[in-house]
Design a protein around this motif. Structure first.
Motif, PDB file in Angstrom:
ATOM      1  N   THR A 289       9.736   2.788   4.917  1.00  0.00           N
ATOM      2  CA  THR A 289       9.136   3.528   3.808  1.00  0.00           C
ATOM      3  C   THR A 289      10.233   4.282   3.073  1.00  0.00           C
ATOM      4  O   THR A 289      11.021   5.014   3.695  1.00  0.00           O
ATOM      5  CB  THR A 289       8.076   4.515   4.319  1.00  0.00           C
ATOM      6  OG1 THR A 289       7.031   3.792   4.976  1.00  0.00           O
ATOM      7  CG2 THR A 289       7.481   5.327   3.172  1.00  0.00           C
ATOM      8  N   LEU A 290      10.308   4.090   1.755  1.00  0.00           N
ATOM      9  CA  LEU A 290      11.314   4.743   0.914  1.00  0.00           C
ATOM     10  C   LEU A 290      10.616   5.616  -0.121  1.00  0.00           C
ATOM     11  O   LEU A 290       9.485   5.335  -0.538  1.00  0.00           O
ATOM     12  CB  LEU A 290      12.191   3.695   0.222  1.00  0.00           C
ATOM     13  CG  LEU A 290      12.913   2.686   1.117  1.00  0.00           C
ATOM     14  CD1 LEU A 290      13.661   1.668   0.276  1.00  0.00           C
ATOM     15  CD2 LEU A 290      13.864   3.386   2.076  1.00  0.00           C
ATOM     16  N   VAL A 316      15.742  -7.419  -4.797  1.00  0.00           N
ATOM     17  CA  VAL A 316      14.780  -6.360  -4.466  1.00  0.00           C
ATOM     18  C   VAL A 316      13.382  -6.717  -4.962  1.00  0.00           C
ATOM     19  O   VAL A 316      12.468  -5.894  -4.871  1.00  0.00           O
ATOM     20  CB  VAL A 316      15.234  -5.013  -5.067  1.00  0.00           C
ATOM     21  CG1 VAL A 316      16.531  -4.548  -4.415  1.00  0.00           C
ATOM     22  CG2 VAL A 316      15.391  -5.104  -6.579  1.00  0.00           C
ATOM     23  N   ASP A 317      13.222  -7.941  -5.432  1.00  0.00           N
ATOM     24  CA  ASP A 317      11.914  -8.371  -5.953  1.00  0.00           C
ATOM     25  C   ASP A 317      11.467  -9.688  -5.330  1.00  0.00           C
ATOM     26  O   ASP A 317      10.874 -10.535  -5.993  1.00  0.00           O
ATOM     27  CB  ASP A 317      11.943  -8.473  -7.479  1.00  0.00           C
ATOM     28  CG  ASP A 317      13.027  -9.415  -8.012  1.00  0.00           C
ATOM     29  OD1 ASP A 317      13.683 -10.092  -7.181  1.00  0.00           O
ATOM     30  OD2 ASP A 317      13.224  -9.476  -9.237  1.00  0.00           O
ATOM     31  N   GLY A 318      11.760  -9.855  -4.035  1.00  0.00           N
ATOM     32  CA  GLY A 318      11.280 -11.035  -3.335  1.00  0.00           C
ATOM     33  C   GLY A 318      11.932 -12.333  -3.755  1.00  0.00           C
ATOM     34  O   GLY A 318      11.346 -13.403  -3.589  1.00  0.00           O
ATOM     35  N   GLY A 349       4.903   1.207  -4.399  1.00  0.00           N
ATOM     36  CA  GLY A 349       4.328  -0.110  -4.129  1.00  0.00           C
ATOM     37  C   GLY A 349       5.038  -0.831  -3.006  1.00  0.00           C
ATOM     38  O   GLY A 349       5.954  -0.295  -2.372  1.00  0.00           O
ATOM     39  N   ALA A 350       4.603  -2.059  -2.761  1.00  0.00           N
ATOM     40  CA  ALA A 350       5.201  -2.908  -1.732  1.00  0.00           C
ATOM     41  C   ALA A 350       6.301  -3.760  -2.353  1.00  0.00           C
ATOM     42  O   ALA A 350       6.098  -4.351  -3.430  1.00  0.00           O
ATOM     43  CB  ALA A 350       4.142  -3.795  -1.095  1.00  0.00           C
ATOM     44  N   PRO A 385      10.208  -6.461   4.400  1.00  0.00           N
ATOM     45  CA  PRO A 385       9.233  -5.674   3.656  1.00  0.00           C
ATOM     46  C   PRO A 385       9.536  -4.163   3.694  1.00  0.00           C
ATOM     47  O   PRO A 385       9.902  -3.614   4.732  1.00  0.00           O
ATOM     48  CB  PRO A 385       7.921  -5.985   4.410  1.00  0.00           C
ATOM     49  CG  PRO A 385       8.349  -6.271   5.806  1.00  0.00           C
ATOM     50  CD  PRO A 385       9.704  -6.911   5.709  1.00  0.00           C
ATOM     51  N   VAL A 386       9.380  -3.525   2.556  1.00  0.00           N
ATOM     52  CA  VAL A 386       9.462  -2.056   2.479  1.00  0.00           C
ATOM     53  C   VAL A 386       8.331  -1.559   1.581  1.00  0.00           C
ATOM     54  O   VAL A 386       7.792  -2.305   0.753  1.00  0.00           O
ATOM     55  CB  VAL A 386      10.825  -1.563   1.921  1.00  0.00           C
ATOM     56  CG1 VAL A 386      11.975  -2.021   2.787  1.00  0.00           C
ATOM     57  CG2 VAL A 386      11.027  -2.029   0.487  1.00  0.00           C
ATOM     58  N   THR A 387       7.977  -0.291   1.763  1.00  0.00           N
ATOM     59  CA  THR A 387       6.966   0.346   0.929  1.00  0.00           C
ATOM     60  C   THR A 387       7.586   1.556   0.267  1.00  0.00           C
ATOM     61  O   THR A 387       8.252   2.386   0.925  1.00  0.00           O
ATOM     62  CB  THR A 387       5.753   0.795   1.768  1.00  0.00           C
ATOM     63  OG1 THR A 387       5.181  -0.349   2.408  1.00  0.00           O
ATOM     64  CG2 THR A 387       4.693   1.449   0.885  1.00  0.00           C
ATOM     65  N   VAL A 388       7.421   1.681  -1.039  1.00  0.00           N
ATOM     66  CA  VAL A 388       7.922   2.825  -1.796  1.00  0.00           C
ATOM     67  C   VAL A 388       6.733   3.745  -2.104  1.00  0.00           C
ATOM     68  O   VAL A 388       5.708   3.290  -2.632  1.00  0.00           O
ATOM     69  CB  VAL A 388       8.623   2.365  -3.099  1.00  0.00           C
ATOM     70  CG1 VAL A 388       9.056   3.571  -3.926  1.00  0.00           C
ATOM     71  CG2 VAL A 388       9.820   1.479  -2.777  1.00  0.00           C
ATOM     72  N   VAL A 389       6.882   5.003  -1.724  1.00  0.00           N
ATOM     73  CA  VAL A 389       5.781   5.972  -1.927  1.00  0.00           C
ATOM     74  C   VAL A 389       6.264   7.180  -2.715  1.00  0.00           C
ATOM     75  O   VAL A 389       7.450   7.475  -2.781  1.00  0.00           O
ATOM     76  CB  VAL A 389       5.203   6.434  -0.574  1.00  0.00           C
ATOM     77  CG1 VAL A 389       4.582   5.278   0.169  1.00  0.00           C
ATOM     78  CG2 VAL A 389       6.257   7.111   0.283  1.00  0.00           C
TER      79      VAL A 389
END
Length: 389
Positions: A289-290, A316-318, A349-350, A385-389
Motif C-alpha cells: 500500500t502506497l 507502472v500501468d501493467g 486505486g489499484a 500488485p500495489v494499492t495507492v490510497v
C-alpha cells in the motif's frame, strides 16, 4: 548412524576474526536434524515447510549482499549440525590418481579465493506459473524470494581436485551433501548429490567455508559448501561430505528425476538445468500500500546467470508503457543490478508494477515464461500488485 558420521552435533568454535566476537546462532549440545536452525521472523521470511523464502521488502536499504539472517533457505530434508573436528571431505573415483581426505583445518589452510555470487533456487518464481499464466505446477510455491547474493570465501574446487590428481580423462565431478537421505513416496533417493562437468568444476566453482565474512551458518552449509556461479542453486551442494570424480558420466536422481525440464518443447527425458535466466524484483511487500499525492522512489534488483544485467525497464500501468530505471550496473557478473525508479501515482486505486531486464548477452525477460511441468526457472515479467490510497 555411522560412528564416524559428523552430523547432528555442535559445530566447532568459529574460526574467523569476526566470529570470535559474534558466534553462530546454533543450539548447544547434540541435537537431532532440524528443518531450519536460524530464527525465521515473519517480517523477513515466508516459510514453506523446510524452506524459507526471503521477503523482498526486507532487502530495502541493504547493500549488494543479502545479510546472513535473511538469506533464503532451501532444504530437501533438514539442516544437519556438524562437528567440524570430526568432519572430513573425501575425494575419490576413477578420475583421480589418488584418493584424498581433508580435515576442516586442511581446508582452511588452502583458502585463497573470495567471490560475490548469487545463488538461486531453480524453482524461484514457480507460483507465477499458476497465478499469472493459469498453468499450476508441483513444488514449493516461491514468489521471487529464493535468491540471494553473498560474499563467499574458500578454496577453488580446482585446487582440491589438482591436489587429488585429477586425470585428463575425468568427465564428471559429483559432490554429495551430509544432509539426511531424501525419501519421496517411499523411495529413498539417498543424500543430495548432482554431477558437474569437469570443465565447470575446474573453472569458477568455489568450496566456501565463509559467508559474508563469517563462518558458514549451519543452514547455509557449515562446514563447507559448493558455490557454482550462474547455475541453478541445486548445483551448489551444501554440507559437503565427499566428491566423486569419474572417468565415465555420473548420474543421480537430482539430474535425472529432479531438476530437469519436462514438458512441451523439451526432450522426452527432459533437458538438464544449468544456467539461470533473467529475473527482476521490487523491494516492496506483495500487495503493498502506497500513499497518494506523493513521489515514490521504487527500488529493485535484477539478475541473470549468463552475465551482468545492463538495462532495466519499469512499467507502472501493467505493461502499457515502459521507461528505463536508473541502474547501478555491477563491475562483474554473478551478482544482481540494483536499480530505482521515481513514480508519482496519478491518483488512488489499484496498480500493477512490472520490471524487466536485459543482460550483457542480450538475454531478457519474456512476457510469459515457457511452461514446464516441475515449474523451474520462471523468467517471465512478474506483475506486482500495489494499492495507492
Amino acid at each position: 548412524m555411522d560412528l564416524d558420521d559428523p552430523t547432528r552435533t555442535q559445530p566447532a568454535e568459529p574460526t574467523t576474526a569476526a566470529d570470535r566476537t559474534t558466534k553462530p546462532t546454533v543450539p548447544t549440545g547434540p541435537r537431532p536434524l532440524t528443518p531450519i536452525v536460524k530464527p525465521l521472523p515473519p517480517d523477513l521470511f515466508v516459510v514453506h515447510g523446510s524452506t524459507a523464502e526471503t521477503r523482498w521488502e526486507s532487502m530495502r536499504g541493504q547493500g549488494l549482499h543479502t545479510p546472513n539472517d535473511r538469506f533464503f533457505v532451501r532444504n530437501h530434508t533438514g539442516t544437519p549440525l556438524i562437528d567440524a573436528e570430526r568432519w572430513r571431505l573425501r575425494l575419490h573415483g576413477s578420475g583421480l590418481r589418488e584418493p584424498l581426505s581433508l580435515t576442516y583445518g586442511d581446508l582452511l589452510s588452502l583458502g585463497s579465493a573470495t567471490a560475490d555470487v548469487a545463488i538461486e533456487c531453480a524453482g524461484n518464481g514457480r507460483s507465477f506459473f499458476a497465478s499469472q499464466q493459469g498453468t499450476p505446477t508441483a513444488g514449493v510455491p516461491w514468489r521471487l524470494g529464493g535468491v540471494g547474493v553473498a560474499r563467499w570465501h574458500g578454496v577453488p574446487l580446482r585446487t582440491v581436485l589438482e591436489l587429488a590428481g585429477v586425470t585428463g580423462d575425468a568427465v564428471d565431478v559429483m559432490p554429495r551433501g551430509l544432509d539426511a537421505p531424501y525419501v519421496e513416496d517411499g523411495v529413498d533417493h539417498g543424500r543430495v548429490r548432482r554431477p558437474l562437468p569437469v570443465a565447470k568444476a575446474m573453472g569458477d566453482v568455489l568450496i566456501a567455508f565463509e559467508m559474508n565474512g563469517r563462518t558458514l551458518p549451519p543452514d547455509h552449509g557449515f562446514p563447507a559448501r559448493l558455490v557454482v556461479p550462474g547455475w541453478s542453486g541445486i548445483a551448489s551442494i551444501k554440507w559437503l561430505g565427499d566428491i566423486e570424480v569419474s572417468a565415465t558420466p555420473l548420474t543421480s536422481p537430482w539430474n535425472t528425476r529432479f531438476y530437469r525440464v519436462f514438458g512441451p518443447g523439451h526432450a522426452e527425458d527432459g533437458d538438464p538445468l544449468t544456467v539461470q535466466g533473467v529475473r527482476s524484483a521490487f523491494e516492496l511487500p506483495w500487495e503493498a500500500t502506497l500513499r497518494a499525492g506523493r513521489r515514490h522512489v521504487l527500488h529493485g534488483r535484477s539478475w541473470s546467470g549468463k552475465g551482468r544485467v545492463v538495462e532495466v525497464e519499469v512499467s507502472v500501468d501493467g505493461g502499457g508503457t515502459w521507461a528505463r530505471a536508473r541502474a547501478r550496473v555491477p563491475r562483474r557478473p554473478g551478482v544482481w543490478t540494483r536499480w530505482r525508479f521515481a513514480w508519482t501515482p496519478p491518483g488512488p486505486g489499484a496498480y500493477v508494477l512490472m520490471a524487466r531486464a536485459t543482460d550483457e548477452t542480450g538475454a531478457g525477460q519474456p512476457d510469459e515464461a515457457a511452461f514446464n511441468t516441475l515449474g523451474y526457472q520462471f523468467d517471465g515479467v512478474v506483475r506486482h500488485p500495489v494499492t495507492v490510497v
